[in-house]
Write a protein that holds these residues in place. Sequence first.
Motif, PDB file in Angstrom:
ATOM      1  N   GLY A 173       0.796  -1.217   0.000  1.00  0.00           N
ATOM      2  CA  GLY A 173       0.000   0.000   0.000  1.00  0.00           C
ATOM      3  C   GLY A 173       0.828   1.267   0.000  1.00  0.00           C
ATOM      4  O   GLY A 173       2.061   1.247  -0.005  1.00  0.00           O
ATOM      5  N   LEU A 174       0.105   2.394   0.003  1.00  0.00           N
ATOM      6  CA  LEU A 174       0.689   3.724   0.076  1.00  0.00           C
ATOM      7  C   LEU A 174      -0.123   4.553   1.064  1.00  0.00           C
ATOM      8  O   LEU A 174      -1.349   4.395   1.160  1.00  0.00           O
ATOM      9  CB  LEU A 174       0.666   4.415  -1.297  1.00  0.00           C
ATOM     10  N   ASN A 175       0.535   5.433   1.783  1.00  0.00           N
ATOM     11  CA  ASN A 175      -0.172   6.362   2.662  1.00  0.00           C
ATOM     12  C   ASN A 175      -0.724   7.513   1.820  1.00  0.00           C
ATOM     13  O   ASN A 175       0.009   8.131   1.038  1.00  0.00           O
ATOM     14  CB  ASN A 175       0.778   6.909   3.728  1.00  0.00           C
ATOM     15  N   PHE A 176      -2.010   7.775   1.989  1.00  0.00           N
ATOM     16  CA  PHE A 176      -2.694   8.788   1.178  1.00  0.00           C
ATOM     17  C   PHE A 176      -3.168   9.937   2.060  1.00  0.00           C
ATOM     18  O   PHE A 176      -3.693   9.711   3.166  1.00  0.00           O
ATOM     19  CB  PHE A 176      -3.902   8.163   0.468  1.00  0.00           C
ATOM     20  N   SER A 177      -2.981  11.173   1.581  1.00  0.00           N
ATOM     21  CA  SER A 177      -3.485  12.366   2.270  1.00  0.00           C
ATOM     22  C   SER A 177      -4.244  13.229   1.272  1.00  0.00           C
ATOM     23  O   SER A 177      -3.863  13.325   0.095  1.00  0.00           O
ATOM     24  CB  SER A 177      -2.330  13.169   2.876  1.00  0.00           C
ATOM     25  N   THR A 200      -3.904   3.357   0.377  1.00  0.00           N
ATOM     26  CA  THR A 200      -4.372   2.928  -0.951  1.00  0.00           C
ATOM     27  C   THR A 200      -3.459   1.831  -1.489  1.00  0.00           C
ATOM     28  O   THR A 200      -2.289   1.731  -1.098  1.00  0.00           O
ATOM     29  CB  THR A 200      -4.374   4.102  -1.943  1.00  0.00           C
ATOM     30  N   ALA A 201      -3.993   1.036  -2.382  1.00  0.00           N
ATOM     31  CA  ALA A 201      -3.202  -0.042  -2.971  1.00  0.00           C
ATOM     32  C   ALA A 201      -2.138   0.508  -3.911  1.00  0.00           C
ATOM     33  O   ALA A 201      -1.010   0.019  -3.958  1.00  0.00           O
ATOM     34  CB  ALA A 201      -4.112  -1.009  -3.715  1.00  0.00           C
ATOM     35  N   ALA A 202      -2.513   1.551  -4.672  1.00  0.00           N
ATOM     36  CA  ALA A 202      -1.576   2.151  -5.624  1.00  0.00           C
ATOM     37  C   ALA A 202      -1.925   3.632  -5.743  1.00  0.00           C
ATOM     38  O   ALA A 202      -2.239   4.283  -4.738  1.00  0.00           O
ATOM     39  CB  ALA A 202      -1.630   1.435  -6.969  1.00  0.00           C
ATOM     40  N   ILE A 203      -1.902   4.177  -6.953  1.00  0.00           N
ATOM     41  CA  ILE A 203      -2.186   5.604  -7.141  1.00  0.00           C
ATOM     42  C   ILE A 203      -3.692   5.769  -7.320  1.00  0.00           C
ATOM     43  O   ILE A 203      -4.222   5.717  -8.430  1.00  0.00           O
ATOM     44  CB  ILE A 203      -1.427   6.172  -8.359  1.00  0.00           C
ATOM     45  N   ILE A 233      -7.401   7.845  -5.623  1.00  0.00           N
ATOM     46  CA  ILE A 233      -7.911   8.957  -4.814  1.00  0.00           C
ATOM     47  C   ILE A 233      -9.235   8.502  -4.208  1.00  0.00           C
ATOM     48  O   ILE A 233     -10.302   8.652  -4.811  1.00  0.00           O
ATOM     49  CB  ILE A 233      -8.080  10.228  -5.660  1.00  0.00           C
ATOM     50  N   PRO A 234      -9.183   7.915  -3.006  1.00  0.00           N
ATOM     51  CA  PRO A 234     -10.384   7.295  -2.412  1.00  0.00           C
ATOM     52  C   PRO A 234     -11.272   8.310  -1.699  1.00  0.00           C
ATOM     53  O   PRO A 234     -11.571   8.175  -0.511  1.00  0.00           O
ATOM     54  CB  PRO A 234      -9.768   6.298  -1.426  1.00  0.00           C
ATOM     55  N   VAL A 235     -11.709   9.325  -2.443  1.00  0.00           N
ATOM     56  CA  VAL A 235     -12.591  10.359  -1.890  1.00  0.00           C
ATOM     57  C   VAL A 235     -13.840  10.407  -2.756  1.00  0.00           C
ATOM     58  O   VAL A 235     -13.764  10.711  -3.957  1.00  0.00           O
ATOM     59  CB  VAL A 235     -11.895  11.728  -1.864  1.00  0.00           C
ATOM     60  N   GLU A 236     -14.982  10.099  -2.171  1.00  0.00           N
ATOM     61  CA  GLU A 236     -16.212  10.005  -2.957  1.00  0.00           C
ATOM     62  C   GLU A 236     -16.678  11.368  -3.443  1.00  0.00           C
ATOM     63  O   GLU A 236     -16.998  11.546  -4.616  1.00  0.00           O
ATOM     64  CB  GLU A 236     -17.310   9.333  -2.131  1.00  0.00           C
ATOM     65  N   ASP A 237     -16.727  12.344  -2.559  1.00  0.00           N
ATOM     66  CA  ASP A 237     -17.170  13.695  -2.918  1.00  0.00           C
ATOM     67  C   ASP A 237     -15.957  14.616  -2.943  1.00  0.00           C
ATOM     68  O   ASP A 237     -15.603  15.239  -1.937  1.00  0.00           O
ATOM     69  CB  ASP A 237     -18.218  14.205  -1.924  1.00  0.00           C
ATOM     70  N   SER A 287     -11.415  21.904  -6.265  1.00  0.00           N
ATOM     71  CA  SER A 287      -9.957  21.996  -6.327  1.00  0.00           C
ATOM     72  C   SER A 287      -9.393  21.282  -5.104  1.00  0.00           C
ATOM     73  O   SER A 287      -9.912  21.431  -3.996  1.00  0.00           O
ATOM     74  CB  SER A 287      -9.506  23.456  -6.330  1.00  0.00           C
ATOM     75  N   PHE A 288      -8.330  20.508  -5.292  1.00  0.00           N
ATOM     76  CA  PHE A 288      -7.761  19.776  -4.167  1.00  0.00           C
ATOM     77  C   PHE A 288      -6.328  19.370  -4.487  1.00  0.00           C
ATOM     78  O   PHE A 288      -5.851  19.503  -5.619  1.00  0.00           O
ATOM     79  CB  PHE A 288      -8.606  18.544  -3.821  1.00  0.00           C
ATOM     80  N   ALA A 289      -5.653  18.850  -3.465  1.00  0.00           N
ATOM     81  CA  ALA A 289      -4.316  18.281  -3.623  1.00  0.00           C
ATOM     82  C   ALA A 289      -4.279  16.926  -2.943  1.00  0.00           C
ATOM     83  O   ALA A 289      -5.078  16.647  -2.034  1.00  0.00           O
ATOM     84  CB  ALA A 289      -3.261  19.205  -3.029  1.00  0.00           C
ATOM     85  N   THR A 290      -3.352  16.063  -3.394  1.00  0.00           N
ATOM     86  CA  THR A 290      -3.188  14.750  -2.765  1.00  0.00           C
ATOM     87  C   THR A 290      -1.705  14.447  -2.595  1.00  0.00           C
ATOM     88  O   THR A 290      -0.849  15.019  -3.265  1.00  0.00           O
ATOM     89  CB  THR A 290      -3.836  13.623  -3.601  1.00  0.00           C
ATOM     90  N   ARG A 291      -1.455  13.519  -1.683  1.00  0.00           N
ATOM     91  CA  ARG A 291      -0.093  13.038  -1.468  1.00  0.00           C
ATOM     92  C   ARG A 291      -0.147  11.524  -1.308  1.00  0.00           C
ATOM     93  O   ARG A 291      -0.934  11.008  -0.494  1.00  0.00           O
ATOM     94  CB  ARG A 291       0.508  13.672  -0.216  1.00  0.00           C
TER      95      ARG A 291
END
Length: 749
Positions: free
Chosen positions: A613-617, A640-643, A645-649, A653-657
Amino acid sequence: MKINNFSLVLGLAFFLIVKSTFAQLSIVPQPQSLKLLSGTFIFSASTTISANTDGIFSIAIQELNLLKKDRLKGTPNKISFIKRTDLKPEAYSLRIDPTQITIAANDQSGAFWAVETLKQLAATNAFKTKNTWILPASEINDRPKFSWRGVHLDVSRHFFDIDYLHRFIDRLAFYKFNKFHWHLTDDQGWRIEIKKYPELTAKGAWRKLNNQDSACLKLAITNPDYNIPEKHFKMIDGEKMYGGFYTQEQIKELVSYAAGKGIEIIPEIDMPGHMQAATRLFPWLTSTGSVQKEKNFTDPICPCKETTFEFAENIFKEIAQLFPSKYIHLGADEVEKSSWKNIPECEALMKRENLKNIDEIQSYFVKRMEKYFHSLGKELIGWDEILDGGISPTATLMYWRTWVPTAPKHAAEKGNPIIMTPGEYCYFDAQQDGHSLQKVYSFNPVGFGLNESEQQYVLGGQANIWTEYIPSEQRLEYMLFPRMLAMSEVLWGHQQDFETFSRKMDRQFAVLDAMRINYRFTDLKGFAENNVFLKSAYLHIEAPKNAVVHYTTDGSVPKISAPKYTKPIYIDKTQTIRAVIFGANGRMGDVFTANYVQTGYVDAVSLKNPKPGLNFSYYPKFYKAVNLISEADKTKTATTAAIEIPVEDKAGSFATRHQGYFYAAEDGIYSFFLRSDDGSVLKIQNKTLVDNDGMHFAIEKSAQIALKKGYHPFELLFLEGGGGYTLQLEYSVGTSKRKAVSASDFVVE
């Protein structure tokens, strides 16, 4: 002034029929069915043309007669048109025998598209012998899947004169597009003569150079396609002004010319927003009587004043008389509705019409204009913002906002016709990269969450070209071709796989050369932008078939006099290599850069307890660059398993890590390819490897790193500025093929 562009193709192209396969016939868009027969048909001045009925074959016969001009006489043969009532709209049957071509159709369009297929066969598969043309015997049965196959052109931001638009129409017809969506007005210029308001073109069609023009002129220093044509300037009151407009007589002539090429022109006069070309002249059209820029867009006209409707109706009355199309496009997109707040007239309107909010003021304007359009015998099209505040059941919706994925379904549920133009696939002002053509080819107009019963409301789709940074005909063609050919196949509806399409493109590129179209060459491949080597390496440039590539090894831009690439280039020192495709008449393509740096392997790190997995923010805020991301804005974390973006709504504009460790399965040189819309940055071993930061359309950047087998710190930062996003990461090891990163590549500790 009429120019038969296909005659130019016949005059310049020289092709040999080789193996008779479907792909090598290179018909775009792909026919529904094709069968090869024995023999050939010679088309010459001696070919006779006949029809068993008058009327529906007139424009097809006219097109064939244009092709007979300047042909020498040959053995007598004939082309016959027959009416077949069992064929559906725009369908045709075409049989080429050695002594006769038979074309069957049930309407004018079907017959005309059959002739366009003959023209493609001539251009891509026939060969020239004493001004005659030899066509392979074959049988084709064909019909389009979609009735709306369009291309949109914005002539407000930058102007394109009437002579060029004739050539533009010819090219649409050649690839079987049947709609030209003509965006005639916007903040930057009013391009259509209105007799009632002559100031709109006397003054509103001209401007001093703006910030978009300045950006183009800066780019023109290294790319002449960005130069603004001198023919579009004139002196007004002692000042040099940019612009232009079309007289009503020019518009009538172009509409007639397009009809003779099977194309319907749909005018767009954008209201209530994007109207500064008019409100500068008539500030009383706005709510406040002033012209200023609000939060995001310029002040719209005010739907709460009767004088606004008088103005709009006077304009559309003239528009309706100029364009026989049953459609008028109202625009109604990107409206700064905040300018209607706290306005007495708007408050009175809301009370009188029981409107709940300013979205419903927009809807009130659209519905009232639609009612007026109906009185003129016209139907209204609007961008998908016409859903906001409620849509009438008779309006046609043009879907473009990919960040509003539910819009097509909502329209279909209400029974509204839909034209698909989602920006992700259809905005051809987006810069191109090696993925762009395939992206267009993957467009599915009946996707977007529509079930089978809802798909019936999809009329088709179109490519959109916004010209803020497209100032010249050369730049327009570069942005339009070859993507327009991929869109043609999608909307005609019988495309196969992308690999088959790519093989056909070799011959289509030759046709584009013959028509002197400034199309974008296929990318050079085989390297990253930033490459590494241990002791030495070879640069293998993968070029399109028959491409002529010139290169330099000192970092300078190659000229046609530079060495020609004929074999792999040996690398044994840090250096920069640049390569360019040169096409017909010495035309230069994009410059591709490969930087090489000598390096050693980067050691892996030890992990005590690695887990998949990967740590997602997640950061729901607008950032212009990844170094501005603040941990104080973080609202969600996950694994997350890979790349993903597990955000439903998701926010607009946003950013991820994504952070963890990449597993290198072997010692080797790893190439990473990062494609994103908007910005992204890839870090390996806590150092930036690929910098694709900033606000931009989907583009790819790449770099290499030499990794020892094992785990390596990994971080991927991403920005979405609004308007739909793309985030893709692929890699290869050594000379292996690229592949997308997957769950097996990542761990966390």
